[in-house]
Every structure is written in C-alpha cells, then in structure tokens.
Write a protein that holds these residues in place. Structure first.
Motif, PDB file in Angstrom:
ATOM      1  N   THR A 105      -8.383   5.390 -11.763  1.00 39.26           N
ATOM      2  CA  THR A 105      -7.739   6.319 -10.842  1.00 39.26           C
ATOM      3  C   THR A 105      -7.453   5.598  -9.526  1.00 39.26           C
ATOM      4  N   PRO A 106      -6.467   6.067  -8.751  1.00 41.26           N
ATOM      5  CA  PRO A 106      -6.210   5.444  -7.436  1.00 41.26           C
ATOM      6  C   PRO A 106      -7.449   5.447  -6.560  1.00 41.26           C
ATOM      7  N   GLU A 107      -8.235   6.509  -6.631  1.00 44.74           N
ATOM      8  CA  GLU A 107      -9.451   6.585  -5.801  1.00 44.74           C
ATOM      9  C   GLU A 107     -10.439   5.485  -6.182  1.00 44.74           C
ATOM     10  N   GLU A 108     -10.581   5.217  -7.474  1.00 46.33           N
ATOM     11  CA  GLU A 108     -11.476   4.141  -7.918  1.00 46.33           C
ATOM     12  C   GLU A 108     -10.985   2.788  -7.442  1.00 46.33           C
ATOM     13  N   ARG A 109      -9.681   2.565  -7.504  1.00 47.38           N
ATOM     14  CA  ARG A 109      -9.133   1.279  -7.060  1.00 47.38           C
ATOM     15  C   ARG A 109      -9.312   1.093  -5.552  1.00 47.38           C
ATOM     16  N   LEU A 110      -9.113   2.153  -4.799  1.00 48.70           N
ATOM     17  CA  LEU A 110      -9.287   2.059  -3.342  1.00 48.70           C
ATOM     18  C   LEU A 110     -10.748   1.824  -2.980  1.00 48.70           C
ATOM     19  N   GLU A 111     -11.648   2.450  -3.712  1.00 45.76           N
ATOM     20  CA  GLU A 111     -13.085   2.245  -3.470  1.00 45.76           C
ATOM     21  C   GLU A 111     -13.484   0.798  -3.760  1.00 45.76           C
ATOM     22  N   LEU A 365      12.291   2.372  -3.554  1.00 43.60           N
ATOM     23  CA  LEU A 365      11.228   2.749  -2.625  1.00 43.60           C
ATOM     24  C   LEU A 365      10.431   3.935  -3.149  1.00 43.60           C
ATOM     25  N   SER A 366       9.801   3.745  -4.302  1.00 45.17           N
ATOM     26  CA  SER A 366       8.919   4.730  -4.915  1.00 45.17           C
ATOM     27  C   SER A 366       7.697   3.998  -5.464  1.00 45.17           C
ATOM     28  N   PRO A 367       6.585   4.690  -5.702  1.00 47.49           N
ATOM     29  CA  PRO A 367       5.434   4.035  -6.339  1.00 47.49           C
ATOM     30  C   PRO A 367       5.758   3.715  -7.786  1.00 47.49           C
ATOM     31  N   LEU A 368       5.643   2.446  -8.164  1.00 45.57           N
ATOM     32  CA  LEU A 368       6.082   1.946  -9.464  1.00 45.57           C
ATOM     33  C   LEU A 368       4.892   1.459 -10.278  1.00 45.57           C
ATOM     34  N   ARG A 369       5.073   1.387 -11.590  1.00 42.77           N
ATOM     35  CA  ARG A 369       4.016   0.878 -12.475  1.00 42.77           C
ATOM     36  C   ARG A 369       4.078  -0.649 -12.555  1.00 42.77           C
ATOM     37  N   SER A 370       5.241  -1.198 -12.860  1.00 43.52           N
ATOM     38  CA  SER A 370       5.423  -2.656 -12.894  1.00 43.52           C
ATOM     39  C   SER A 370       6.894  -2.964 -12.671  1.00 43.52           C
ATOM     40  N   VAL A 401      10.280  -8.491  -1.762  1.00 41.05           N
ATOM     41  CA  VAL A 401       9.368  -7.948  -0.752  1.00 41.05           C
ATOM     42  C   VAL A 401       8.611  -6.795  -1.400  1.00 41.05           C
ATOM     43  N   CYS A 402       7.281  -6.886  -1.459  1.00 40.17           N
ATOM     44  CA  CYS A 402       6.540  -5.858  -2.199  1.00 40.17           C
ATOM     45  C   CYS A 402       5.076  -5.820  -1.812  1.00 40.17           C
ATOM     46  N   VAL A 403       4.457  -4.658  -2.104  1.00 37.43           N
ATOM     47  CA  VAL A 403       3.003  -4.499  -2.175  1.00 37.43           C
ATOM     48  C   VAL A 403       2.700  -4.336  -3.653  1.00 37.43           C
ATOM     49  N   ALA A 404       1.825  -5.166  -4.208  1.00 36.92           N
ATOM     50  CA  ALA A 404       1.641  -5.152  -5.663  1.00 36.92           C
ATOM     51  C   ALA A 404       0.221  -5.536  -6.045  1.00 36.92           C
ATOM     52  N   GLY A 405      -0.216  -5.026  -7.208  1.00 35.12           N
ATOM     53  CA  GLY A 405      -1.514  -5.410  -7.742  1.00 35.12           C
ATOM     54  C   GLY A 405      -1.568  -6.900  -8.042  1.00 35.12           C
ATOM     55  N   ARG A 406      -0.439  -7.459  -8.485  1.00 34.25           N
ATOM     56  CA  ARG A 406      -0.349  -8.897  -8.742  1.00 34.25           C
ATOM     57  C   ARG A 406       1.105  -9.336  -8.649  1.00 34.25           C
ATOM     58  N   ILE A 407       1.325 -10.583  -8.229  1.00 27.24           N
ATOM     59  CA  ILE A 407       2.652 -11.191  -8.237  1.00 27.24           C
ATOM     60  C   ILE A 407       2.591 -12.422  -9.125  1.00 27.24           C
ATOM     61  N   MET A 450       1.308   3.843  -1.332  1.00 29.52           N
ATOM     62  CA  MET A 450       0.217   2.911  -1.616  1.00 29.52           C
ATOM     63  C   MET A 450      -1.029   3.665  -2.077  1.00 29.52           C
ATOM     64  N   ALA A 451      -1.316   4.776  -1.427  1.00 27.36           N
ATOM     65  CA  ALA A 451      -2.484   5.574  -1.829  1.00 27.36           C
ATOM     66  C   ALA A 451      -2.290   6.144  -3.235  1.00 27.36           C
ATOM     67  N   ASN A 452      -1.046   6.468  -3.590  1.00 24.75           N
ATOM     68  CA  ASN A 452      -0.768   7.037  -4.914  1.00 24.75           C
ATOM     69  C   ASN A 452      -1.090   6.068  -6.049  1.00 24.75           C
ATOM     70  N   VAL A 453      -0.948   4.758  -5.785  1.00 15.73           N
ATOM     71  CA  VAL A 453      -1.208   3.767  -6.836  1.00 15.73           C
ATOM     72  C   VAL A 453      -2.509   3.005  -6.613  1.00 15.73           C
ATOM     73  N   GLY A 454      -3.251   3.362  -5.558  1.00 15.16           N
ATOM     74  CA  GLY A 454      -4.560   2.753  -5.337  1.00 15.16           C
ATOM     75  C   GLY A 454      -4.514   1.359  -4.746  1.00 15.16           C
ATOM     76  N   LEU A 455      -3.517   1.075  -3.905  1.00 13.45           N
ATOM     77  CA  LEU A 455      -3.428  -0.230  -3.247  1.00 13.45           C
ATOM     78  C   LEU A 455      -3.754  -0.087  -1.769  1.00 13.45           C
ATOM     79  N   ALA A 456      -4.624  -0.972  -1.273  1.00 19.36           N
ATOM     80  CA  ALA A 456      -5.051  -0.957   0.124  1.00 19.36           C
ATOM     81  C   ALA A 456      -4.502  -2.188   0.854  1.00 19.36           C
ATOM     82  N   VAL A 457      -4.714  -2.244   2.161  1.00 20.40           N
ATOM     83  CA  VAL A 457      -4.205  -3.375   2.950  1.00 20.40           C
ATOM     84  C   VAL A 457      -5.144  -4.581   2.872  1.00 20.40           C
TER      85      VAL A 457
END
Length: 615
Positions: A105-111, A365-370, A401-407, A450-457
């Motif tokens: 869940t996004p909450e688990e990823r943020l934690e 400009l939407s929360p994406l899966r990949s 230009v992106c915020v991503a779990g991995r590049i 970012m919160a929707n997909v569980g990504l933090a700064v």
C-alpha cells in the motif's frame, strides 16, 4: 442389470464428460503482464540464476529454518552471496525489484521510506533491510523469469528461423506489435511462449524436496500442494469465460471445470504434477489485456488536429476502460513535432509505453504504474509520479523528468535524466553520454500524486547510479558487454536550470518537493542574482524612449535567435491552445472527446505552431 440400463449409464457418463470438457475449454489462463514487464531485468541474467542453481536453492530454503514460507533479506543475502557467489549489490537489486513489483500500500511504502531516510550508516541500513521479507516460492519464480532476456546462442548466431510456405503472413497488427516491442518485457507473445516452453521447469521449483530424485528432478507421480500452487498467481491468472472476472490461477484449478482435469484432491489439498502440467498447457492462451490486444482493439484516443501534416502517423491507444488493475496500459507511438499534455484518471495506475516519438514534448501528469520510453529522439518527457519503474531504451537526445520508484537506462545516448528516486539509477550496457540531474520541477497536484503511489522526497539516490552488465555489478570496463563507468556524468551545477510545467492546474504544491541539492540551489540563486543585476544595470542606464525601443528590439532579436538555436521556439509555439472547431471535428462516438480543460496551457510564443494534443 440389463444391457439397456448399462448403455443408458454409459451415455450419461459420456455426456457428463463431454459437458465437463466443453466447460473446461471455456476456461482461459494467461501470463500476467507485470511480472515480465516490471520484474524481469532487461539484461541477460548471471549463470548462477540458471535452473540448476535455482533447484538447489528451492531445496535449501525448504530444509533450512527461517527461509520458508517467507524469505528475509538476511537469508537471501546469505544464499546469494555465500552460495551463488553474487555481489551483494546485485542480490539487493533482485530483492528490491521484487519488492517494487508486489502490492504494497502507499502507506506502507511511505513508512518504509521514512525508516530508510533515518539510516545514517551502512549498519543501520542493513538493520532496516533485515526487517524486509518476501514470499519464498514467488521469489523463486521471480528469479526464474529473469531467463526471459537470456541471450540464445543459436539465435545470436543464425537469427530467427527462415520463413516457410506454411508460415502465415503476419497481419498489420501483428507486425505493429512486433516492431512496437523494444524487447520481450512488453511482448505478451514472448511471455506466452516463455511460459509454454518452461512450464514444466516452473512447476518443478514448487515440488517439495522429498519428492525429488537424487539428481534433483521431480518424480512423475509427485504431488504439488495447493499452497505451492498459490504462488503461481505471481505469473498466471485467468477467467472462466470471456468477459468474466479475472481470478488467480489456483482458484480456477480447485473448483469448476478445471478441478477434474488438474486432478485436484480436496482431501490431500494437492495436484498430481503431470495432470497439473497437462491442464495448464491446454488452458494457456494470450493475455487478453496485453499489448497485442490493445493494438488490435484498444480504445483509440482523439486529439486536436489529428489529420494535419505530421500528425497523420501518430497512434495512441489504451485498454484502461476494460483492463483489471495491473493490466492497464496506454500505448503512444510516433508522436512527431507535437506537444501532448494530459492529467486524467485514464492514466492513473496505467503502464505507459512511449514509442518512436521525435521532436515532441510529452507531459503525462498523473500517478502512473510504470513508463517505458523506447526508440525516441529529440523529445522531452515530463511525468507524474511513477510507482515502479521508468525504463529508457534505445533513445537519443531525450530528456526525462520524473519522480519514480526506479529509473533504468539502456542502449541510449546523449540523454538527460532529472529524477527523484529512492533507488539507485540502473545503467545497463550500451549507454553513452548520459547525464543525471536532480528533479527540478513541480506542478500543483504533484505531492498529492506522490502520496497516492507511496513515493517520498527521501531517500533520494539520483546521483548514485548502479552499473549492471552481463557479468554483474560494477564490472571491469574492459568487458565489452558491460557498461562503461565513463558512460554517465552528473550534471554540473553551472549548467543547471529549473523546469516550469507550462499548464494551469489545481493543487497545493508550489515548489520542487524536498527542494534542490545545496550546490544546485546555489547555482539557481546565482543566476537569479545575475538577472537582478542586469535589471538594475538597465534601470541605471537611464535610456531615453528611443534608446529603450532600440534596446528592446535588440534583446528580442537575440532572444528569438536563442529560441531557434535551442529548439525552444517549437516548444513554445506548440503550446498555443487549439480552436474550438478543431476539437469538435475530432469528436466521434468511438473515441474519447479531447478536453484541453484537463490541463490548460499558458500562452507563450506566437501563433503558427501545432496544438497540444489532449488525450
């Protein structure tokens, strides 16, 4: 009992079997897209992940305490580094990739991000990682499908087989599917072929050690417990008939028409291996939500001025209106000299493929899966937060230009990547002149996305890339099949500029999330100071009206020369909103109606360029 009675009984039995077979024929099972798209690293796996070693690992984890049914990082590191002789960074890469793939869940990823950001030493980081664990059997299957991108010696020597008179001519959609797939990770036909060819080996990994021969191979009469078959849900899913709800494979095998074919016993809660194998082989089919189906029958997306000039060849299609989560995709191909801008629920949670685009500016400009950016050139791609991975392959002069779990970057040249990511950027073989820079933009709803997909700064590992080749992590630069450490550089602060997203949107984000690294913030401050000094110098010059007019003309001439030299003139011109008439013309019952109100362009430049595509 009379002969007539016996015949009636036999007839009823045959009719019942025929009905069962017809029902079984209506059940379809197919390979899931995401394990292959997101889980299989796009490089040939090390030899120590072959079936021979994975069989040994399967036996080891079931006979050692603390390895089954879940496998922690500490035990996997022991197996990978101590038994398989893999580098620790590579062991963590596989563990981390699997963790990205499975459903947190996004909450688990943020934690987890918060915990990792507080680690100030390697020992603290290791201590935090020891809290992580994965499903043992699913992780084994995940390691096995790394063979998807194994290089075949025969194919590399002689190429694909010669066509014969029996080989049917591919349809246009088949050819498009083949050319659109940069590699096997997107190719649903390759996924099906892989599972069909390797299904027996996949099932062998699920057999308990006591039912293996001395050579480690499964005995023909061995049984596979239901709990082990559940792990196949990582790779397979299906439905009872077309249009029915998608179900995990173990549910289809334990009830209804497939239960008898698969030989499932509710008493022993297990399947005979040979029956299970035969049943799955007969039921396997192409993924109805894969790229092939999307290209053939996916919903087309309309946009303004779609018939003008270079836009005739652009193709954009999606299956997001009917695909289940994990199978939603949007395919964009051959966008040329155009600005495409979109923020929409149609993109949320979708896997995006951007293919063969050139001289384009694409804002999703939407929360994406990949996201996969494949064979593009001279293009800028600005993305909303990407939950899993952004893969850039065979691109030239592309800015992402992106915020991503991995590049992940492979076989690309002269590309600049501005990224905020909690994992180390992965550089595959074939790259030249790659520039890595910090994430440097924002749009109003960015932090909510970012919160929707569980990504933090934080943590942010944008400047610590990992070089991965066929010989592992950080290989010798002399090996031709591995990345050259000189293939990348970090963007010098003196060359750094922030990026402005040129659209009016709703939201609270008003600055780059997490701010800029100190040296880059200093560079921005210095540039701003030079602008202020320039403005002060102009004011103190005390020019008269005629001098001001002449000076303004000279500045504008130089500015427009700079716009043309840098290519920014095209970008500004393409931001001019389309006319109402052109939007109405592109509307039809079979397509979505474009709405530029989804993201309103700020007017820049002068009329004369192409219009933004609103998909």
């Amino acid at each position: 009992m009379s002969d007539l009675t016996r015949r009636d009984g036999a007839d009823r039995f045959l009719k019942k079997k025929k009905a069962e077979n017809m029902e079984a024929d209506s059940v379809s099972i197919w390979p899931r897209m995401e394990p292959f798209l997101l889980g299989a690293l796009q490089v040939a796996p090390p030899s120590k992940l072959s079936l021979h070693y994975l069989r040994k690992m399967a036996t080891y984890v079931r006979t050692r305490e603390g390895c089954f049914p879940v496998l922690g990082w500490s035990m996997w590191r022991h197996i990978a580094c101590g038994k398989l002789q893999l580098p620790e960074d590579l062991a963590w890469l596989y563990f981390e990739t699997f963790d990205l793939l499975i459903g947190h869940t996004p909450e688990e990823r943020l934690e987890l991000a918060e915990c990792l950001s507080q680690c100030s030493s390697k020992s603290e980081l290791d201590q935090q990682r020891t809290k992580l664990s994965v499903d043992t059997l699913q992780f084994l299957l995940f390691l096995y499908i790394q063979q998807l991108n194994r290089v075949s010696l025969r194919t590399s020597l002689i190429g694909e087989e010669w066509p014969s008179h029996r080989t049917r001519s591919p349809s246009p959609s088949d050819r498009e599917a083949k050319t659109s797939s940069q590699n096997k990770n997107w190719d649903d036909q390759a996924h099906l072929s892989f599972v069909q060819s390797h299904l027996a080996e996949i099932l062998e990994l699920l057999v308990e050690p006591g039912q293996l021969s001395q050579s480690g191979q499964a005995l023909r009469d061995c049984q596979i417990p239901l709990e082990a078959v559940r792990s196949l849900g990582l790779l397979l899913e299906g439905s009872v008939s077309q249009g029915r709800a998608v179900q995990p494979v173990h549910r289809l095998l334990t009830k209804g028409p497939l239960q008898t074919q698969a030989g499932y016993s509710s008493l022993s809660r297990s399947f005979p291996l040979h029956k299970l194998l035969s049943c799955l082989q007969q039921s396997l089919t192409l993924n109805p939500f894969g790229m092939t189906a999307c290209l053939r029958s996916g919903k087309k997306l309309a946009w303004a001025q779609q018939v003008e000039g270079a836009m005739k060849r652009a193709k954009i299609a999606r299956n997001t209106h009917m695909a289940p989560p994990g199978s939603k995709m949007v395919l964009m191909s051959q966008v040329f000299k155009q600005t495409l801008a979109k923020t929409s629920d149609k993109l949320t949670g979708a896997n995006i493929k951007i293919h063969r685009c050139s001289d384009a500016f694409i804002y999703l400009l939407s929360p994406l899966r990949s996201v996969s950016v494949d064979k593009c050139r001279d293009t800028t791609v600005v993305l909303g937060p990407v939950e899993t991975s952004v893969h850039i392959h065979s691109c030239q002069n592309v800015r992402v230009v992106c915020v991503a779990g991995r590049i992940v970057i492979g076989a690309s040249s002269c590309c600049t990547i501005h990224v905020l990511t909690p994992t180390r950027p992965l550089l595959l073989p074939g790259n030249t002149d790659i520039t890595l820079g910090p994430f440097h933009t924002f749009y109003p709803s960015l932090e909510d996305h970012m919160a929707n997909v569980g990504l933090a700064v934080v943590p942010n590992a944008w400047d610590r890339p990992l070089l991965l080749g066929t010989e592992g992590i950080n290989p010798s630069p002399n090996a031709s099949s591995n990345p050259d450490p000189a293939c990348y550089r970090l963007l010098p602060p003196a060359q750094f500029h922030t990026l402005v997203v040129p659209f009016n949107m709703e939201g609270d984000t008003c600055e780059v999330p997490g701010g800029l690294p100190p040296q880059y913030q200093t560079a921005v401050d210095e540039k701003q100071k030079r602008i202020q000094n320039w403005q002060k110098t102009v004011m103190e010059a005390r020019l008269n009206k005629e001098q001001k007019k002449k000076f303004q003309e000279l500045v504008e001439i130089k500015f427009h020369e700079w716009l043309l030299e840098t290519g920014h003139r095209q970008e500004l011109d393409s931001l001019i909103p389309p006319t109402i008439s052109s939007l109405n013309d592109s509307n039809s019952p079979e397509t979505d109606t474009p709405h530029v109100n989804d993201s309103k362009p700020i007017r820049n430049g002068r009329p004369g360029g192409q219009s933004p595509m609103a998909c």
